[in-house]
Design a protein around this motif. Structure first.
Motif, PDB file in Angstrom:
ATOM      1  N   PRO A  70       0.829  -1.213   0.000  1.00 21.07           N
ATOM      2  CA  PRO A  70       0.000   0.000   0.000  1.00 21.07           C
ATOM      3  C   PRO A  70       0.861   1.259   0.000  1.00 21.07           C
ATOM      4  O   PRO A  70       1.980   1.271   0.504  1.00 21.07           O
ATOM      5  CB  PRO A  70      -0.797  -0.105   1.296  1.00 21.07           C
ATOM      6  CG  PRO A  70      -0.704  -1.517   1.709  1.00 21.07           C
ATOM      7  CD  PRO A  70       0.588  -2.034   1.163  1.00 21.07           C
ATOM      8  N   HIS A  71       0.316   2.305  -0.570  1.00 16.71           N
ATOM      9  CA  HIS A  71       0.951   3.619  -0.565  1.00 16.71           C
ATOM     10  C   HIS A  71       0.176   4.485   0.415  1.00 16.71           C
ATOM     11  O   HIS A  71      -1.054   4.456   0.436  1.00 16.71           O
ATOM     12  CB  HIS A  71       0.903   4.233  -1.965  1.00 16.71           C
ATOM     13  CG  HIS A  71       1.358   5.644  -2.009  1.00 16.71           C
ATOM     14  ND1 HIS A  71       2.677   6.001  -1.891  1.00 16.71           N
ATOM     15  CD2 HIS A  71       0.675   6.805  -2.129  1.00 16.71           C
ATOM     16  CE1 HIS A  71       2.795   7.312  -1.952  1.00 16.71           C
ATOM     17  NE2 HIS A  71       1.587   7.816  -2.099  1.00 16.71           N
ATOM     18  N   ALA A  72       0.871   5.267   1.238  1.00 18.32           N
ATOM     19  CA  ALA A  72       0.191   6.092   2.244  1.00 18.32           C
ATOM     20  C   ALA A  72       0.736   7.506   2.238  1.00 18.32           C
ATOM     21  O   ALA A  72       1.899   7.743   1.924  1.00 18.32           O
ATOM     22  CB  ALA A  72       0.363   5.485   3.629  1.00 18.32           C
ATOM     23  N   LYS A  73      -0.140   8.453   2.576  1.00 17.22           N
ATOM     24  CA  LYS A  73       0.281   9.834   2.785  1.00 17.22           C
ATOM     25  C   LYS A  73      -0.657  10.479   3.792  1.00 17.22           C
ATOM     26  O   LYS A  73      -1.784  10.024   3.986  1.00 17.22           O
ATOM     27  CB  LYS A  73       0.335  10.626   1.490  1.00 17.22           C
ATOM     28  CG  LYS A  73      -0.993  10.933   0.851  1.00 17.22           C
ATOM     29  CD  LYS A  73      -0.787  11.773  -0.400  1.00 17.22           C
ATOM     30  CE  LYS A  73      -2.082  12.044  -1.113  1.00 17.22           C
ATOM     31  NZ  LYS A  73      -1.881  12.887  -2.285  1.00 17.22           N
ATOM     32  N   GLY A  74      -0.163  11.522   4.444  1.00 21.21           N
ATOM     33  CA  GLY A  74      -0.955  12.239   5.432  1.00 21.21           C
ATOM     34  C   GLY A  74      -1.089  13.695   5.057  1.00 21.21           C
ATOM     35  O   GLY A  74      -0.146  14.304   4.547  1.00 21.21           O
ATOM     36  N   LEU A  75      -2.265  14.248   5.301  1.00 24.56           N
ATOM     37  CA  LEU A  75      -2.531  15.649   5.008  1.00 24.56           C
ATOM     38  C   LEU A  75      -3.095  16.326   6.255  1.00 24.56           C
ATOM     39  O   LEU A  75      -4.041  15.812   6.858  1.00 24.56           O
ATOM     40  CB  LEU A  75      -3.550  15.773   3.871  1.00 24.56           C
ATOM     41  CG  LEU A  75      -3.192  15.086   2.558  1.00 24.56           C
ATOM     42  CD1 LEU A  75      -4.395  15.067   1.628  1.00 24.56           C
ATOM     43  CD2 LEU A  75      -2.024  15.781   1.906  1.00 24.56           C
TER      44      LEU A  75
END
Length: 128
Positions: free
Chosen positions: A2-7
């Motif tokens: 999985p690819h993850a990012k936070g905003l």
């Protein structure tokens, strides 16, 4: 993998707007997506989530005597599963519960799945 990012979400208005965007199946960015209903953790509704989150930030900032005040009201964590994964409803539910247990077990959260009709991937949008 999985690819993850936070905003970061920096205001109550931004928090309400982000929540409205995530569940809006008619938005132009969601044409090729299936949007699942929002799942609430430790709250019962959208309004309760907004009230508890804003109240928590205000309480923390009121108690703070030194240092910088809290600026982020919440964070949006996006976890995108690989193409052609085609997760079932049970797999998505288990993934959401495990993600909440790992990342934010003590705080209210809202999870929305965006399932891509073309690639077979799915993205979990978790606001906590």
């Amino acid at each position: 993998m999985p690819h993850a990012k936070g905003l970061p979400i920096r205001s109550p208005k931004g928090l309400a707007g982000k929540r409205a965007y995530l569940v809006n199946a008619q938005h132009r960015n969601h044409v090729d997506k299936t949007i699942t209903p929002a799942v609430f953790y430790k709250t019962s509704s959208r309004a309760a989530f907004l009230v508890s989150t804003v109240a928590a930030v205000r309480t923390i900032n009121a108690r703070r005597r030194r240092g910088r005040k809290v600026k982020n009201h919440a964070d949006e964590i996006i976890i995108r599963l690989p193409d052609l994964s085609h997760p079932t409803a049970e797999e998505r539910d288990g993934f959401l519960k495990q993600t909440i247990a790992d990342f934010c077990p003590d705080s209210p959260a809202v999870g929305v799945w965006h399932i891509d009709k073309v690639t077979g991937s799915a993205a979990l949008h978790l606001i906590a």
